[in-house]
Design an enzyme around this catalytic site. Structure first.
Site, PDB file in Angstrom:
ATOM      1  N   GLU A 172      12.371  -5.644  -8.541  1.00  0.00           N
ATOM      2  CA  GLU A 172      11.602  -4.458  -8.899  1.00  0.00           C
ATOM      3  C   GLU A 172      12.505  -3.474  -9.635  1.00  0.00           C
ATOM      4  O   GLU A 172      13.206  -2.676  -8.984  1.00  0.00           O
ATOM      5  CB  GLU A 172      11.044  -3.790  -7.639  1.00  0.00           C
ATOM      6  N   TRP A 194       0.818  -1.225   0.000  1.00  0.00           N
ATOM      7  CA  TRP A 194       0.000   0.000   0.000  1.00  0.00           C
ATOM      8  C   TRP A 194       0.848   1.270   0.000  1.00  0.00           C
ATOM      9  O   TRP A 194       0.365   2.340  -0.250  1.00  0.00           O
ATOM     10  CB  TRP A 194      -0.917   0.028   1.227  1.00  0.00           C
ATOM     11  N   LYS A 195       2.128   1.134   0.401  1.00  0.00           N
ATOM     12  CA  LYS A 195       3.014   2.295   0.572  1.00  0.00           C
ATOM     13  C   LYS A 195       2.363   3.263   1.573  1.00  0.00           C
ATOM     14  O   LYS A 195       1.730   2.817   2.518  1.00  0.00           O
ATOM     15  CB  LYS A 195       3.296   2.944  -0.779  1.00  0.00           C
ATOM     16  N   SER A 242       4.713  -1.565 -11.846  1.00  0.00           N
ATOM     17  CA  SER A 242       3.576  -1.346 -12.753  1.00  0.00           C
ATOM     18  C   SER A 242       2.918  -2.640 -13.224  1.00  0.00           C
ATOM     19  O   SER A 242       2.442  -2.727 -14.355  1.00  0.00           O
ATOM     20  CB  SER A 242       4.009  -0.509 -13.967  1.00  0.00           C
ATOM     21  N   GLY A 287       5.786   2.448 -10.305  1.00  0.00           N
ATOM     22  CA  GLY A 287       4.869   3.587 -10.308  1.00  0.00           C
ATOM     23  C   GLY A 287       4.970   4.445 -11.552  1.00  0.00           C
ATOM     24  O   GLY A 287       4.419   5.546 -11.599  1.00  0.00           O
ATOM     25  N   GLU A 345      12.275   2.575  -2.673  1.00  0.00           N
ATOM     26  CA  GLU A 345      11.919   3.888  -2.118  1.00  0.00           C
ATOM     27  C   GLU A 345      12.599   4.103  -0.772  1.00  0.00           C
ATOM     28  O   GLU A 345      13.008   5.214  -0.431  1.00  0.00           O
ATOM     29  CB  GLU A 345      10.390   3.998  -1.997  1.00  0.00           C
ATOM     30  N   HIS A 386      12.996  -2.043  -0.070  1.00  0.00           N
ATOM     31  CA  HIS A 386      12.266  -1.447  -1.191  1.00  0.00           C
ATOM     32  C   HIS A 386      13.060  -0.247  -1.721  1.00  0.00           C
ATOM     33  O   HIS A 386      13.650   0.501  -0.949  1.00  0.00           O
ATOM     34  CB  HIS A 386      10.868  -1.019  -0.729  1.00  0.00           C
ATOM     35  N   GLY A 398       2.032  -2.364  -6.279  1.00  0.00           N
ATOM     36  CA  GLY A 398       1.830  -1.087  -5.602  1.00  0.00           C
ATOM     37  C   GLY A 398       0.495  -0.479  -5.996  1.00  0.00           C
ATOM     38  O   GLY A 398      -0.544  -0.753  -5.393  1.00  0.00           O
ATOM     39  N   GLY A 399       0.506   0.337  -7.049  1.00  0.00           N
ATOM     40  CA  GLY A 399      -0.699   1.071  -7.476  1.00  0.00           C
ATOM     41  C   GLY A 399      -1.911   0.178  -7.667  1.00  0.00           C
ATOM     42  O   GLY A 399      -3.027   0.535  -7.248  1.00  0.00           O
TER      43      GLY A 399
HETATM   44  P1  PGA Z   1       3.831  -0.266  -8.596  1.00  0.00           P
HETATM   45  O1  PGA Z   1       4.722  -0.460  -7.283  1.00  0.00           O
HETATM   46  O2  PGA Z   1       3.077  -1.534  -8.807  1.00  0.00           O
HETATM   47  O3  PGA Z   1       2.937   0.893  -8.280  1.00  0.00           O
HETATM   48  O4  PGA Z   1       4.725   0.035  -9.736  1.00  0.00           O
HETATM   49  C1  PGA Z   1       5.350  -1.653  -6.997  1.00  0.00           C
HETATM   50  C2  PGA Z   1       6.159  -1.530  -5.713  1.00  0.00           C
HETATM   51  O5  PGA Z   1       6.812  -0.517  -5.514  1.00  0.00           O
HETATM   52  O6  PGA Z   1       6.131  -2.449  -4.870  1.00  0.00           O
END
Ligand code: PGA
Length: 692
Positions: free
Chosen positions: A607, A449-450, A653, A613, A537, A535, A674-675
């Site tokens: 990833e 979910w971030k 994505s 994203g 991020e 991750h 993610g999204g």
């Molecule tokens: P995303 O993110 O599906 O929105 O690209 C994946 C993630 O960062 O785990």
């Protein structure tokens, strides 16, 4: 164990509620559809009792009757099969929430004597109806609240067909019974009934017991007394009334009476005792009668005169309306006055026709099926319609068959399709990955979910997801990885489900003065089983180095958590064709000093940072190449078996439209999403990437 038992009890209770509601709705929808005019009259009664009949157009009661029976029947079928549980249980709850206060009012004020819920099949008093609604309200609440525990008997792919067929079936049945007469007749005047006998009270029958209630007054106080407790003469008499103390025998028919318009005499006995045939043309309001068949009616009258049979038209209309009808149609037959309600009960058509002999009803026709010269070819005692018959049982059989047979076919087809797609999915898997037979590693779809969703939104999401996945079981393990504050609530909700829970991070310290941090032990204490580590991020924005991640991995493992360890290159590295090198370093620097046992508890997520994203996805080939490379690196370090057993997820994505292709690769064992994990429907779409 305790939890499991509780779960079974809860699931049983919910499904009992659901079947109860389904049975009631199917039954009440069906009996209303069988007798649409009956429900129409009931709605008219209600509108009149509430003084609002003028607000609605004249076709409203009939339309309302058909709509109500269709809605009830369709809801019943949906509840029975577990179709669209959310919508079905919510609509059921709404409907009963609306009905319950209304029936309470009916019970208290008594403006209409029987509610009409089950047509004439099962007549309930208003208090009985209210009690029934309270039980149904409870059942509807339980079914709605725990709807995800309702077991479904049809796959989502075929449910629309079953619902559509049920609606079409019930509509056709309603229309058939409107044009003809109700296929099932539960009224006192059904075919085969002897009106004379059903009007009489047997000599040994118990009569009703009545008593006098005396109203007396003393010192301004009024009280009621019976003869048994009649007080002394200090009380003054005010009034007396008679009350029913004990209900006695009531004959099934109490209101049949024919009063000749010509003579004003009551000719009921004369008509009912007639050993010969009598035609009764029944038009409860002659001014509203359908006049499209007047010639045929006149022909039947001529036929009856010719053959020596009596013919009367029974109506409750005033004389001037009768005269108008005579002028308009040239009617020569005699008219009798009968109660409006009685006439509506005898035949559900205006006009309708009944044939009686010696008081027994032999046949009834609606105005759309009056017998013509091709039927009335001889005297009645030589024709089949002149014979005494009971209700046509074969009609009921046919009706049920028309419902059950096609529905069984739909169910059979559904079962076949479900089995076939399961078989194809298995074959597909085998084709895609020759190692599948020995594949020990899990396929996993994990949502990340971030920094999204409030606690409330998160809770709503998991409840919805749980329900969706309970209806349509996933072919892979499903996880939701949530912010820390959601963990405990989400883990509790998902406790009795196949969905796992994980955190998005944990501290690199075990405990102590680290304000704002959350340790692996704390994460584990919520019931979560996974934690995302490394991750991109967190590496990019929070400076998480390989050394820090190494600590986090160790702490996660020692607290029983499974790390989902993320690796991946940035765009510049991919463009410089350095992705393998980067990924190797990330693995080696944070994981490769783990023992083979500890490593076997790690899930990897590749990833590519440039795909996260951004809407850009690694191509299926790029993903497969990298996953195969990662597996080869693990094989080198920990051996082939360990490599084969490590689940490697793809992230970046990944969405419902590309999931299937990505997951179809032999080395891609699922995704970190993610999204597309923020909406239950999207997430389900990704999860379905593992379905055929
Ligand atoms: P995303 O993110 O599906 O929105 O690209 C994946 C993630 O960062 O785990």
């Amino acid at each position: 164990m305790e939890n499991k038992r509780l779960h079974i009890i809860k699931a049983t209770l919910i499904n009992v509620c659901r079947f109860l509601l389904a049975a009631v709705f199917i039954f009440s929808g069906f009996v209303k559809a069988v007798d649409p005019f009956g429900s129409t009259y009931k709605i008219q009664d209600y509108l009149e009792a509430f003084g609002i009949s003028a607000w609605f157009p004249s076709f409203f009661p009939l339309l309302g009757a058909i709509a109500l029976s269709t809605l009830e029947f369709a809801l019943g079928v949906m509840l029975f099969f577990g179709i669209r549980k959310g919508t079905a249980t919510l609509l059921t709850l709404f409907l009963i929430c609306f009905m319950t206060p209304l029936t309470l009012y009916l019970a208290i004020a008594d403006p209409v004597s029987d509610c009409g819920c089950f047509g004439d099949v099962w007549i309930l008093t208003n208090w009985e109806t209210f009690t029934k609604n309270i039980v149904l309200l409870l059942a509807a609440f339980v079914a709605f609240k725990w709807r995800y525990l309702i077991i479904r008997f049809i796959s989502p792919k075929s449910e629309w067909l079953a619902s559509l067929y049920s609606v079409i079936f019930i509509l056709i049945l309603s229309i058939y019974c409107l044009i003809h007469l109700p296929i099932l007749d539960f009224r006192p005047y059904r075919v085969g009934v002897n009106i004379r006998e059903d009007m009489s009270i047997p000599p040994d029958a118990k009569p009703g017991v009545y008593e006098s209630i005396f109203i007396l007054e003393k010192n301004g106080e009024r009280k009621e007394f019976t003869l048994d407790d009649y007080p002394d003469s200090t009380w003054t008499f005010v009034d007396v009334r008679t009350a029913l103390k004990e209900k006695g025998y009531e004959p099934p028919i109490r209101d049949f009476c024919m009063k000749s318009l010509e003579t004003g005499d009551d000719i009921t006995a004369e008509v009912l005792d007639d050993k010969n045939y009598t035609f009764l043309l029944i038009a409860h309001r002659i001014e509203g009668a359908d006049d499209s068949n007047i010639d045929l009616i006149n022909e039947i009258y001529d036929y009856s005169v010719e053959r020596g049979y009596a013919f009367y038209c029974l109506t409750s209309s005033p004389e001037d309306e009768i005269e108008q009808w005579k002028d308009k149609t040239g009617a020569e037959y005699p008219f009798c006055l009968t109660d409006d309600m009685t006439l509506k009960t005898i035949v559900r058509a205006n006009p309708g026709l009944a044939l009686i002999k010696d008081g027994t009803i032999l046949k009834k026709w609606s105005n759309n099926e009056f017998p013509d010269e091709y039927v009335l070819t001889d005297s009645l005692d030589k024709l089949r319609l002149g014979e005494e018959r009971s209700t046509d049982l074969h009609k009921i059989g046919w009706t049920l068959l028309w419902f059950i047979l096609p529905l069984s076919l739909i169910l059979g087809l559904d079962l076949f399709l479900v089995k076939r797609s399961a078989r194809l999915a298995k074959e597909n898997q085998r084709l895609i990955n020759p190692l599948i037979k020995n594949k020990m590693r899990k396929n996993i779809v994990a949502g990340n979910w971030k920094m999204n969703k409030t606690l409330r939104e998160g809770i709503e999401f998991v409840k919805e997801l749980k329900e969706i996945l309970a209806e349509d079981k996933p072919n892979c393990e499903v996880l939701v990885c949530t912010p820390f504050i959601h963990l405990a609530s989400v883990a509790t909700i998902l406790e009795v489900s196949a969905i796992g829970v994980g955190a998005e991070n944990c501290a690199d310290k075990a405990s102590g003065a680290y304000t704002g941090e959350v340790s692996a032990a704390m994460v584990a204490s919520t019931g979560a089983k996974y934690v995302i580590l490394g991750h991109s991020e967190r590496r990019a924005y929070y400076g998480e180095t390989a050394g820090i991640l190494k600590e986090k991995v160790k702490l996660a493992l020692s607290n029983g958590l499974t790390p989902i360890f993320c690796i991946g290159e940035v765009l510049a590295e991919r463009e410089a064709n350095k992705q393998n090198e980067v990924v190797y370093t990330q693995l080696a620097d944070s994981l490769f000093d783990l023992s083979v046992e500890d490593f076997s508890r790690i899930v990897l997520a590749y990833e590519p940072v440039w795909a996260i994203g951004t809407g850009r996805t690694a191509t299926s080939l790029q993903a497969q190449e990298m996953h195969a490379y990662i597996r080869s690196v693990i094989a080198d370090k920990y051996g082939k078996e360990a490599a084969e057993n490590t689940s490697i997820l793809y992230g970046g994505s990944c969405n419902p439209s590309n999931a299937k292709e990505l997951f179809g690769n032999p080395d891609v064992d699922g995704g970190l999403i993610g999204g597309a994990a923020l909406k239950a429907a999207d997430f389900k779409g990704v999860i379905d990437g593992f379905k055929a």
